[in-house]
Design a protein around this motif. Structure first.
Motif, PDB file in Angstrom:
ATOM      1  N   PHE A  62      24.455  -2.039 -14.126  1.00 19.82           N
ATOM      2  CA  PHE A  62      23.243  -2.855 -14.030  1.00 19.82           C
ATOM      3  C   PHE A  62      23.087  -3.721 -15.274  1.00 19.82           C
ATOM      4  O   PHE A  62      23.119  -3.232 -16.415  1.00 19.82           O
ATOM      5  CB  PHE A  62      22.012  -1.963 -13.874  1.00 19.82           C
ATOM      6  CG  PHE A  62      20.772  -2.734 -13.535  1.00 19.82           C
ATOM      7  CD1 PHE A  62      20.572  -3.210 -12.251  1.00 19.82           C
ATOM      8  CD2 PHE A  62      19.826  -3.013 -14.494  1.00 19.82           C
ATOM      9  CE1 PHE A  62      19.439  -3.921 -11.926  1.00 19.82           C
ATOM     10  CE2 PHE A  62      18.687  -3.727 -14.193  1.00 19.82           C
ATOM     11  CZ  PHE A  62      18.494  -4.183 -12.892  1.00 19.82           C
ATOM     12  N   SER A  63      22.931  -5.017 -15.032  1.00 18.71           N
ATOM     13  CA  SER A  63      22.769  -5.975 -16.124  1.00 18.71           C
ATOM     14  C   SER A  63      21.964  -7.154 -15.605  1.00 18.71           C
ATOM     15  O   SER A  63      21.641  -7.229 -14.408  1.00 18.71           O
ATOM     16  CB  SER A  63      24.135  -6.448 -16.615  1.00 18.71           C
ATOM     17  OG  SER A  63      24.785  -7.198 -15.592  1.00 18.71           O
ATOM     18  N   GLU A  64      21.652  -8.093 -16.489  1.00 21.26           N
ATOM     19  CA  GLU A  64      20.939  -9.289 -16.069  1.00 21.26           C
ATOM     20  C   GLU A  64      21.780 -10.100 -15.083  1.00 21.26           C
ATOM     21  O   GLU A  64      21.247 -10.767 -14.203  1.00 21.26           O
ATOM     22  CB  GLU A  64      20.570 -10.131 -17.296  1.00 21.26           C
ATOM     23  CG  GLU A  64      19.510  -9.484 -18.187  1.00 21.26           C
ATOM     24  CD  GLU A  64      19.172 -10.340 -19.391  1.00 21.26           C
ATOM     25  OE1 GLU A  64      20.036 -11.159 -19.795  1.00 21.26           O
ATOM     26  OE2 GLU A  64      18.061 -10.190 -19.943  1.00 21.26           O
ATOM     27  N   GLN A  65      23.109 -10.035 -15.239  1.00 23.45           N
ATOM     28  CA  GLN A  65      23.977 -10.788 -14.329  1.00 23.45           C
ATOM     29  C   GLN A  65      24.068 -10.110 -12.957  1.00 23.45           C
ATOM     30  O   GLN A  65      23.972 -10.759 -11.918  1.00 23.45           O
ATOM     31  CB  GLN A  65      25.392 -10.927 -14.934  1.00 23.45           C
ATOM     32  CG  GLN A  65      25.480 -11.836 -16.145  1.00 23.45           C
ATOM     33  CD  GLN A  65      25.023 -11.151 -17.426  1.00 23.45           C
ATOM     34  OE1 GLN A  65      24.946  -9.933 -17.467  1.00 23.45           O
ATOM     35  NE2 GLN A  65      24.726 -11.931 -18.461  1.00 23.45           N
ATOM     36  N   SER A  66      24.232  -8.773 -12.954  1.00 21.56           N
ATOM     37  CA  SER A  66      24.339  -8.088 -11.661  1.00 21.56           C
ATOM     38  C   SER A  66      23.015  -8.099 -10.898  1.00 21.56           C
ATOM     39  O   SER A  66      22.990  -8.052  -9.665  1.00 21.56           O
ATOM     40  CB  SER A  66      24.811  -6.640 -11.851  1.00 21.56           C
ATOM     41  OG  SER A  66      23.867  -5.900 -12.595  1.00 21.56           O
ATOM     42  N   ALA A  67      21.882  -8.164 -11.631  1.00 21.68           N
ATOM     43  CA  ALA A  67      20.569  -8.150 -10.984  1.00 21.68           C
ATOM     44  C   ALA A  67      20.311  -9.417 -10.171  1.00 21.68           C
ATOM     45  O   ALA A  67      19.481  -9.414  -9.265  1.00 21.68           O
ATOM     46  CB  ALA A  67      19.462  -7.972 -12.025  1.00 21.68           C
ATOM     47  N   ILE A  68      21.022 -10.505 -10.501  1.00 26.23           N
ATOM     48  CA  ILE A  68      20.813 -11.755  -9.755  1.00 26.23           C
ATOM     49  C   ILE A  68      22.041 -12.101  -8.904  1.00 26.23           C
ATOM     50  O   ILE A  68      22.090 -13.178  -8.315  1.00 26.23           O
ATOM     51  CB  ILE A  68      20.504 -12.919 -10.716  1.00 26.23           C
ATOM     52  CG1 ILE A  68      21.657 -13.157 -11.700  1.00 26.23           C
ATOM     53  CG2 ILE A  68      19.196 -12.673 -11.449  1.00 26.23           C
ATOM     54  CD1 ILE A  68      21.471 -14.375 -12.600  1.00 26.23           C
ATOM     55  N   SER A  69      22.995 -11.192  -8.860  1.00 27.80           N
ATOM     56  CA  SER A  69      24.207 -11.447  -8.068  1.00 27.80           C
ATOM     57  C   SER A  69      23.951 -11.114  -6.603  1.00 27.80           C
ATOM     58  O   SER A  69      23.604  -9.973  -6.276  1.00 27.80           O
ATOM     59  CB  SER A  69      25.366 -10.598  -8.588  1.00 27.80           C
ATOM     60  OG  SER A  69      26.444 -10.633  -7.673  1.00 27.80           O
ATOM     61  N   PRO A  70      24.122 -12.072  -5.685  1.00 30.47           N
ATOM     62  CA  PRO A  70      23.919 -11.760  -4.256  1.00 30.47           C
ATOM     63  C   PRO A  70      24.940 -10.767  -3.733  1.00 30.47           C
ATOM     64  O   PRO A  70      24.664 -10.012  -2.810  1.00 30.47           O
ATOM     65  CB  PRO A  70      24.067 -13.131  -3.572  1.00 30.47           C
ATOM     66  CG  PRO A  70      24.880 -13.954  -4.519  1.00 30.47           C
ATOM     67  CD  PRO A  70      24.519 -13.486  -5.894  1.00 30.47           C
ATOM     68  N   TRP A  71      26.144 -10.747  -4.345  1.00 28.49           N
ATOM     69  CA  TRP A  71      27.171  -9.807  -3.875  1.00 28.49           C
ATOM     70  C   TRP A  71      26.838  -8.381  -4.291  1.00 28.49           C
ATOM     71  O   TRP A  71      27.002  -7.441  -3.513  1.00 28.49           O
ATOM     72  CB  TRP A  71      28.536 -10.236  -4.420  1.00 28.49           C
ATOM     73  CG  TRP A  71      28.803 -11.672  -4.108  1.00 28.49           C
ATOM     74  CD1 TRP A  71      28.875 -12.715  -4.965  1.00 28.49           C
ATOM     75  CD2 TRP A  71      28.964 -12.239  -2.803  1.00 28.49           C
ATOM     76  NE1 TRP A  71      29.087 -13.884  -4.306  1.00 28.49           N
ATOM     77  CE2 TRP A  71      29.154 -13.634  -2.969  1.00 28.49           C
ATOM     78  CE3 TRP A  71      28.984 -11.707  -1.523  1.00 28.49           C
ATOM     79  CZ2 TRP A  71      29.349 -14.484  -1.899  1.00 28.49           C
ATOM     80  CZ3 TRP A  71      29.190 -12.559  -0.463  1.00 28.49           C
ATOM     81  CH2 TRP A  71      29.366 -13.932  -0.659  1.00 28.49           C
ATOM     82  N   VAL A  72      26.362  -8.216  -5.510  1.00 29.31           N
ATOM     83  CA  VAL A  72      25.938  -6.879  -5.944  1.00 29.31           C
ATOM     84  C   VAL A  72      24.764  -6.399  -5.096  1.00 29.31           C
ATOM     85  O   VAL A  72      24.696  -5.246  -4.681  1.00 29.31           O
ATOM     86  CB  VAL A  72      25.558  -6.891  -7.435  1.00 29.31           C
ATOM     87  CG1 VAL A  72      24.964  -5.539  -7.846  1.00 29.31           C
ATOM     88  CG2 VAL A  72      26.777  -7.198  -8.289  1.00 29.31           C
ATOM     89  N   GLU A  73      23.821  -7.319  -4.821  1.00 27.49           N
ATOM     90  CA  GLU A  73      22.672  -6.946  -3.983  1.00 27.49           C
ATOM     91  C   GLU A  73      23.138  -6.478  -2.585  1.00 27.49           C
ATOM     92  O   GLU A  73      22.634  -5.486  -2.049  1.00 27.49           O
ATOM     93  CB  GLU A  73      21.723  -8.140  -3.846  1.00 27.49           C
ATOM     94  CG  GLU A  73      20.503  -7.824  -2.983  1.00 27.49           C
ATOM     95  CD  GLU A  73      19.610  -9.036  -2.781  1.00 27.49           C
ATOM     96  OE1 GLU A  73      18.679  -8.937  -1.965  1.00 27.49           O
ATOM     97  OE2 GLU A  73      19.856 -10.061  -3.439  1.00 27.49           O
TER      98      GLU A  73
END
Length: 465
Positions: A62-73
């Motif tokens: 979890f990071s600022e980048q993964s929190a806005i990644s549509p693929w991670v979501e």
């Protein structure tokens, strides 16, 4: 798939993801992560979805980048929908509450916060995940693993984008110019070197911009492919639903026709049985009346009765008080029948307004008599107790002289008094009105009404002596 854990991460955090994968696998926990484990030529979306469903748990970097990644979501949504345990491993100062799409799924999870150095909490991650997936992890220091160099993740296979010839021509020209400047001419001139360095930087920027554009096209292609797959799946589900509804409708129609026929046959049989039962009941009553001789004891209305295990208050007498009827000392509130039984629209044939014993016997003879609580409640007091018919109930409740003297005795013997006229209460009779309704006596105005069988009214038991 032969793995324990799926690692979900942003392509902006490859170093942390590779380090986590390395330390877990070093401790015997098998990991799956993209793009390492995606077979050549496979579709990213399908393979990743299968990998998540085939895992025992999911570790989210979890990071600022993964929190806005549509693929991670999307990956976390798949894990959440398939009830996979999710272990968030926080590597920067990202705040969960800022991201609604993750907050609902992760706010109650056990978090491991490794910020500002993501390597400091590896021990806890290994122990937690290992315990869950069933790997016996020997507790040892894993805080500073020797992580192999992190390769740049390859670009997913995408439809070949249309290249602009002029862009590549410009790159070629710049490359030649830089080459000429770097390896030819007078290297002693500082200004020339500065220009050459600037040209090299410009070339690098152009190449990086083109790489980012290719990445964007790949993501768009994946998204379109997923939408197409989802749309096809929705159409398949809709067709299956329509077919099931059609089959169910046909089945329901056949059942309705069969039910109507069975109901007609049942009513005819019940009418025949009713006539025979009433004939036998009349013969039995006449024989008992003729056989009965002078009783040793006589009663009058209002007397307390306690013989042969039956206890109550007399409210009706005949044969000079040698015979009559008593009402129970207690009462309760029940539905005439259950809502499920009422919805079956069954007529039980309890239509006698004068003989509650006949009505009760008909109901208790049914295989589903447990659905008719007032009759069961009366019958449990003894085989001679029954739910009074409408005329019997009117005599007990609406004849003031009988009602008052019975209430007086009930009070003396510690029983529950009958409700008085004017009180907003009602009593069930055993007399059936239709498949939906039965008769009751309403004390509010002293009149009789039919009421829905599924409603609750008071019940009083009656027995003859």
């Amino acid at each position: 798939m032969n793995h324990d854990v799926f690692i979900s991460y942003s392509s902006k955090n490859p170093e942390a993801a590779q380090a986590i994968c390395h330390v877990l696998e070093e401790n015997g926990i098998k990991c799956w992560m993209a793009p390492r484990d995606i077979p050549l030529g496979s579709k990213y979306a399908a393979v990743i979805s299968q990998a998540i469903k085939g895992s025992k748990a999911v570790v989210l970097v979890f990071s600022e980048q993964s929190a806005i990644s549509p693929w991670v979501e999307s990956e976390i949504n798949i894990a959440f929908s398939n009830h996979k345990p999710i272990f968030p491993y926080k590597i920067d100062k990202a705040v969960l509450e800022k991201y609604d799409e993750f907050y609902l799924m992760l706010n109650s999870r056990h978090w491991i916060d490794s910020y500002p150095d993501f390597r400091t909490r590896f021990d806890e991650l290994v122990q937690t995940v290992g315990k869950y997936v069933g790997v016996d992890v020997e507790k040892k220091s894993t805080s500073q693993p020797q992580v192999p160099p992190v390769p740049e993740p390859p670009v997913p296979p995408t439809p070949k984008p249309r290249r602009r010839w002029w862009l590549w021509a410009l790159i070629a020209v710049l490359a030649v110019a830089v080459g000429v400047g770097l390896f030819g001419g007078d290297r002693g001139k500082g200004s020339d070197l500065d220009i050459q360095q600037h040209q090299a930087d410009s070339l690098a920027q152009v190449i990086e911009a083109e790489r980012h554009r290719s990445d964007s096209l790949a993501l768009v292609a994946q998204h379109l492919e997923k939408e197409k797959s989802d749309r096809a799946e929705q159409e398949r589900i809709a067709k299956e639903k329509a077919e099931k509804e059609r089959i169910a409708k046909e089945k329901a129609e056949k059942e309705r026709i069969a039910k109507e026929k069975a109901e007609k046959d049942r009513i005819a049989q019940e009418q025949k049985a009713k006539a025979e039962a009433e004939r036998k009941a009349a013969e039995k009553a006449d024989a008992e009346r003729k056989a009965a001789q002078q009783a040793a004891k006589t009663y009058k209305v209002g007397d307390y009765y306690n013989e042969n295990g039956k206890e109550g208050v007399v409210f009706d007498v005949w044969d000079d008080g040698r015979h009559g009827k008593i009402v129970s000392l207690d009462q309760t509130t029940l539905q005439w029948c259950t809502l499920e039984q009422r919805d079956k629209e069954i007529v039980v044939g309890a239509d006698s307004k004068s003989n509650g014993k006949v009505n009760t016997d008909k109901v208790m003879a049914r295989g589903d008599s447990d659905q008719y609580s007032p009759f069961v409640w009366c019958h449990q007091k003894g085989k001679d107790w029954y739910l009074p018919a409408l005329d019997e109930l009117k005599l007990l409740l609406l004849n003031d002289s009988i009602h008052d003297v019975v209430n007086k005795t009930l009070a003396q013997k510690g029983g529950t008094k009958l409700y008085d006229k004017g009180e907003i209460e009602a009593y069930w009779s055993s007399t059936e009105c239709s498949e939906f309704d039965a008769w009751r006596v309403y004390m509010g105005n002293g009149l009789t009404y039919y009421d829905n069988k599924g409603n609750g009214n008071y019940v009083r038991a009656v027995s003859a002596f």
